[in-house]
Scaffold this active site. Structure first.
Site, PDB file in Angstrom:
ATOM      1  N   ASP A 250       5.781  -8.554  -3.458  1.00 38.14           N
ATOM      2  CA  ASP A 250       5.335  -7.517  -2.524  1.00 38.14           C
ATOM      3  C   ASP A 250       4.332  -7.925  -1.642  1.00 38.14           C
ATOM      4  OD1 ASP A 250       5.945  -5.280  -1.199  1.00 38.14           O
ATOM      5  OD2 ASP A 250       5.219  -3.883  -2.661  1.00 38.14           O
TER       6      ASP A 250
ATOM      7  N   PHE B 227      -2.309   0.808   2.255  1.00 35.06           N
ATOM      8  CA  PHE B 227      -1.809   0.214   1.223  1.00 35.06           C
ATOM      9  C   PHE B 227      -1.411  -1.162   1.196  1.00 35.06           C
ATOM     10  CE2 PHE B 227      -0.184   5.009   1.519  1.00 35.06           C
ATOM     11  CZ  PHE B 227      -0.424   5.371   0.379  1.00 35.06           C
ATOM     12  N   GLY B 228      -1.416  -1.728   0.099  1.00 34.52           N
ATOM     13  CA  GLY B 228      -0.811  -3.137  -0.083  1.00 34.52           C
ATOM     14  C   GLY B 228      -1.602  -3.980  -0.714  1.00 34.52           C
TER      15      GLY B 228
END
Lengths: 419, 308
Positions: free
Chosen positions: A307, A325-326
Site C-alpha cells: 500500500d 493518509f498514507g
C-alpha cells in the site's frame, strides 16, 4: 550482459526441484540458461557472489501509488519503479492515485508507456467510475483492452449499492476485475483513526470496525446476486477476515488483500500523534493484526500489498487532523513481513496473487525468462531514512526493527542492484 | 523547591499526582494574592507569553491573560482570524515566527487533537494547552478539581458524574484523567450517542439515567451541549435533551443529599441546567471561574520556573 549468481539458496516452494538448494544460476539475454551446483563464468559475465545470497522468483505487490501524473512531488513513475526494483518487487499493480485519475484508455496507455525500460513491470488499475467520482461507470472494457488489470475508485467507498451491482454485472463478459473499498462512509463519518481505547484516550475521531464490515457484507451480498469478480482491497479488521472466509466457503468469487503495515503495527503507535502512522484504513488493534496475519497464512487473505503511498513532507509535517493518509511501504515490505513469518512463508506470500490479475507467475527453471529477487533473509537492523529510495520520506516503519534485506532484482533483461 | 515533572502542560495524562498537588498548593498561594488589594506579583517580569488562539474563546483567553498579567509577564495575543494562518501558513511557521520575537511560553488553543504535542516536538518554547480539539483542556480540569477540593475538602474518594456531550468534550476527557489520578470515582452520563463507545476503558462508569447518576454523586459537572461541534444530529431536539439530561431545582431538592453543581461555562440556561440551579448555593460555577485564574497563575509560574 550475462549474469552469474554464485551459490544462491533458492526459495521456490512451488517448484520442488530446487527448493532450499544452493545453486549457481547463469542468465543470458534475460533468460535462465543454466542452474547447476557449480557454473564457471566465462567471457563477459557479471558475477554476483553475495554473502548469504538467496533467490526467489520476483516479488509481486498488488497495490502501489506513484503520483505521476499530477503529484510528481510525491513520486514519479520512473523513481517509483526504481524503488520497487530495489525493494525486491519485479511486478507492481499501480493504484489510480493520480491527478487526473486514469479513467480512460488514453491514461492507461500513458502509464504503460511511462513505465517502459525498467526492471520492474507496472500494471495499472483504472478507476471504476468517471473521474473516480463514484457516479457513472468509466469505459472499463476500453481500459482493459489498453492494459488496465482492474477497476478501482482508489480508497473511495462506493456509496451507491446499485453501482456496485451494475459494475459486477457489466464487467463479466470481459472478465473485468472490480474493486470496492471497504468502508461505509456514513458510519466512518469524519473518523481518521481506529475507534477504540486509543482513539478515546487521544480524543481523535474514530472509524468503527463496523464501517468496514458493513460495507464488505453489502458487497458480498451483491456479489452473491450478480456473480462477477470482486476484490476487497486492504481489509483491516478481524471480523472482515471472517466475513470473507465465509463468503469463500460459499463459493463466491471474491479476493482480498491486506496492507503489510496493518499486520506489523497497531493503533498503539498513535500515542504521540505522529502523522506517519495516519493511514487508510487505519491501524487497528493487536487482535485485529493477529487475525489478519492468521487470515493471510491460512489463505483467506489472498495476497499482501505494501500500500505504498508516498506523500511529500508538506502533507505530513502538520497537525494530525490535517495530515494526509498514507505511508511508504515498498522499501520496508520484505523486512517487515520477514519479521512476522518464516522465510519460506514470507516468500510464498510475496510472490502470490498475479493470476488474480491475469498475469503469469514467473518460473525459476532453465529456459524461462529470468524474473528474480535476490535477498539476504537473516540480517536484522533498524530501518532508517538511509534505506528509503522514494522521493518522499513518509515511512511509518522508520526506527522499526526489520529483518532481511534485498540485494536486487533481475527482470526484463535488466538488473537492479542496491550497492 | 519542588518542580513539575513536565516542561509543558499538554494534558493531564502527562502529569502525576505530585504535579497536581504542587499546582494546587501554588494556586492556594496565588488565590490569596488575587484577593489582596494589590493583585499582582512581580514573579515573571522577565517572561514573555504568547496566547495563540486558533479557535474562539472568551473566558479561557481572559483567564489566561489575567493570570499572566498578575504574574507581571509580558503578554501578546494572537487569534487565527486576524492571522496569516488563513493565508496558508503552517502551525509550526506561525509559532516559530512569534517565537523569533523572543517569546518564552505559548498558550495555545487549537481545533485539532494533539496540536500542542505536535508543536512541542518542533518548537523551542514551553507550551500550555488551552484546549486541543476533543482531546484535553488541562487547566479546566485542574480548576475543576481545585474547586471540588475547596468545597469538599478533598477530591479522593468523591463520586463525580460528568453529564452531557462526552464524545466531543476535551473538558470531560481531562476531568476524567484528573479525577482518576486523584482517586475520585467517576461516571459519565448522557445519551448513548454522545458517549464514546470505549469510554469505560478509561476506568469510568456509564449511567444513562440522570436521576440515578445524581443520587450516586457528590458532584455533578454539567457540560454544555456544543452545538458548533455536532456535525450530525445526535438527538432530535434540545427540548428532548433537556427532558432527559437537564437538571432543575426540583430534581436537586428531591435528592437525599446536597450535591455540588459545576459547569465549565458558558451555560445554556434552561438546557443543561435551569437558572435556579445555576444560581443556587449548591452551584460553584463562579468559584470555578475565580479559581481558574489562580490555577493558571500556578501552571504558568511553575512552567516558567523550569525555563529559568
Amino acid at each position: 550482459m550475462d549474469i552469474l549468481l554464485k551459490s544462491a539458496k533458492i526459495i521456490d516452494a512451488g517448484n520442488k526441484e530446487y527448493h532450499l538448494k544452493k545453486r549457481d544460476i547463469l542468465i543470458k539475454n534475460g533468460v535462465i540458461e543454466n542452474i547447476a551446483p557449480k557454473i564457471e563464468g566465462t567471457g563477459k559475465v557479471k558475477i554476483i557472489d553475495y554473502k548469504n545470497l538467496h533467490v526467489s522468483i520476483g516479488w509481486f505487490d498488488s497495490g502501489v501509488s506513484f503520483g505521476e501524473p499530477g503529484y510528481e512531488e510525491r513520486e514519479t513513475i520512473a523513481n517509483g519503479l526504481r524503488t520497487a526494483a530495489k525493494s525486491g518487487f519485479t511486478d507492481v499493480i499501480l493504484n489510480p492515485n493520480t491527478n487526473p485519475v486514469p479513467d480512460g484508455s488514453g491514461a492507461i496507455v500513458f502509464l504503460k508507456n511511462a513505465a517502459k525500460g525498467q526492471v520492474t513491470s507496472l500494471y495499472p488499475i483504472g478507476t471504476l467510475t468517471k473521474g473516480g467520482a463514484g457516479e457513472v461507470l468509466a469505459e472499463l472494457y476500453d481500459m482493459k483492452n489498453s492494459g488496465a488489470v482492474a477497476f478501482y475508485d482508489f480508497k473511495c467507498p462506493l456509496k451507491n449499492s446499485n453501482l456496485v451491482k451494475i459494475a459486477l454485472q457489466y464487467a463479466q463478459n470481459f472478465d473485468g476485475f472490480i474493486y470496492s473499498f471497504p468502508q461505509d462512509s456514513k458510519i466512518a463519518g469524519k473518523g481518521i483513526v481506529n475507534e477504540g481505547v486509543v482513539s478515546t484516550r487521544l480524543g481523535l475521531k474514530g472509524i468503527p470496525a463496523l464501517a468496514e464490515e458493513l460495507q464488505i457484507s453489502r458487497d458480498l451480498f451483491i456479489l452473491g446476486y450478480t456473480g462477477g469478480k470482486l476484490h476487497i482491497p486492504t481489509i483491516s479488521t478481524a471480523n472482515s477476515v471472517k466475513l470473507i472466509s465465509d463468503a469463500k466457503k460459499k463459493g463466491l468469487n471474491v479476493s482480498c488483500s491486506v496492507a503489510i503495515h496493518n499486520l506489523f503495527l497497531t493503533d498503539e503507535a498513535l500515542e504521540e500523534y505522529n502523522s506517519l502512522f495516519k493511514v487508510m484504513p487505519p491501524l487497528r488493534t493487536k487482535s485485529d493484526a493477529k487475525a489478519l496475519l492468521k487470515g493471510l497464512t491460512d489463505g483467506v487473505i489472498d495476497f499482501v500489498t505494501s500500500d505504498h503511498n508516498p506523500m511529500n513532507i508538506e502533507q505530513k509535517h502538520v497537525e494530525f487532523d490535517n495530515a494526509a493518509f498514507g505511508t511508504l511501504g515498498l522499501e520496508s515490505a520484505f523486512g517487515a513481513l520477514n519479521q512476522l513469518l518464516d522465510i519460506e512463508k514470507c516468500i510464498e506470500i510475496l510472490t502470490k496473487g498475479r493470476e488474480r490479475y491475469g498475469l503469469a507467475t514467473p518460473i525459476l527453471k532453465q529456459g524461462y525468462k529470468a524474473c528474480l529477487t535476490l535477498f539476504n533473509p537473516d540480517k536484522t537492523y533498524t530501518f532508517t531514512e538511509k534505506q528509503l529510495f522514494s522521493t518522499s520520506k513518509n515511512s511509518m516503519f522508520l526506527e522499526s526493527t526489520l529483518k532481511g534485506s534485498v540485494y536486487g532484482t533481475i527482470n526484463n533483461n535488466r538488473i537492479s542492484l542496491n550497492d | 523547591m519542588s518542580e513539575l515533572s513536565v516542561k509543558h502542560l499538554l494534558g493531564i495524562k502527562y502529569l502525576n499526582k505530585k504535579d497536581i498537588q504542587l499546582i494546587f498548593e501554588t494556586a492556594d498561594h496565588f488565590k490569596e494574592v488575587i484577593n489582596r488589594s494589590i493583585k499582582k506579583v512581580p514573579s515573571l517580569r522577565d517572561i514573555t507569553i504568547a496566547n495563540i488562539f486558533f479557535e474562539n474563546s472568551t473566558r479561557t483567553k481572559l483567564s489566561f491573560e489575567l493570570a499572566e498579567k498578575r504574574l507581571s509577564a509580558d503578554v501578546i495575543n494572537f487569534s487565527a482570524g486576524q492571522s496569516s494562518v488563513k493565508k496558508g501558513e503552517t502551525l509550526i511557521d506561525t509559532v516559530n515566527n512569534i517565537l523569533s520575537m523572543k517569546v518564552d511560553m505559548v498558550v495555545m488553543r487549537h481545533p485539532n487533537p494533539g496540536a500542542g504535542i505536535f508543536l512541542s516536538k518542533h518548537v523551542k518554547a514551553a507550551i500550555v494547552n488551552a484546549g486541543d480539539g476533543a482531546h484535553e483542556h488541562p487547566t479546566q480540569a485542574l480548576l475543576d478539581s481545585y474547586s471540588i477540593r475547596e468545597r469538599l475538602g478533598d477530591v479522593g474518594g468523591k463520586n463525580v458524574v460528568i453529564v452531557g456531550d462526552i464524545l466531543h468534550s476535551r473538558v470531560a476527557l481531562s476531568n476524567i484523567f484528573a479525577l482518576k489520578l486523584q482517586g475520585a470515582n467517576v461516571k459519565v452520563c448522557g445519551p448513548k450517542t454522545l458517549l464514546p463507545k470505549y469510554i469505560e476503558s478509561l476506568g469510568v462508569g456509564v449511567e444513562t439515567d440522570l436521576r440515578k447518576a445524581l443520587n450516586w454523586c457528590d458532584v455533578a459537572n454539567m457540560l454544555r451541549i456544543q452545538n458548533e461541534r455536532l456535525d450530525i444530529s445526535y438527538f432530535p431536539t434540545t427540548r428532548e435533551y433537556t427532558q432527559q439530561f437537564g437538571v432543575n431545582k426540583a430534581m436537586l431538592d428531591g435528592l437525599d443529599k446536597e450535591i455540588v453543581i459545576m459547569h465549565p461555562g458558558p451555560i445554556n440556561r434552561g438546557v443543561e441546567i435551569t437558572s435556579d440551579v445555576a444560581d443556587s448555593k449548591q452551584s460553584i460555577i463562579l468559584n470555578q471561574v475565580e479559581n481558574g485564574v489562580a490555577i493558571r497563575m500556578a501552571v504558568i509560574y511553575l512552567l516558567a520556573s523550569k525555563i529559568k
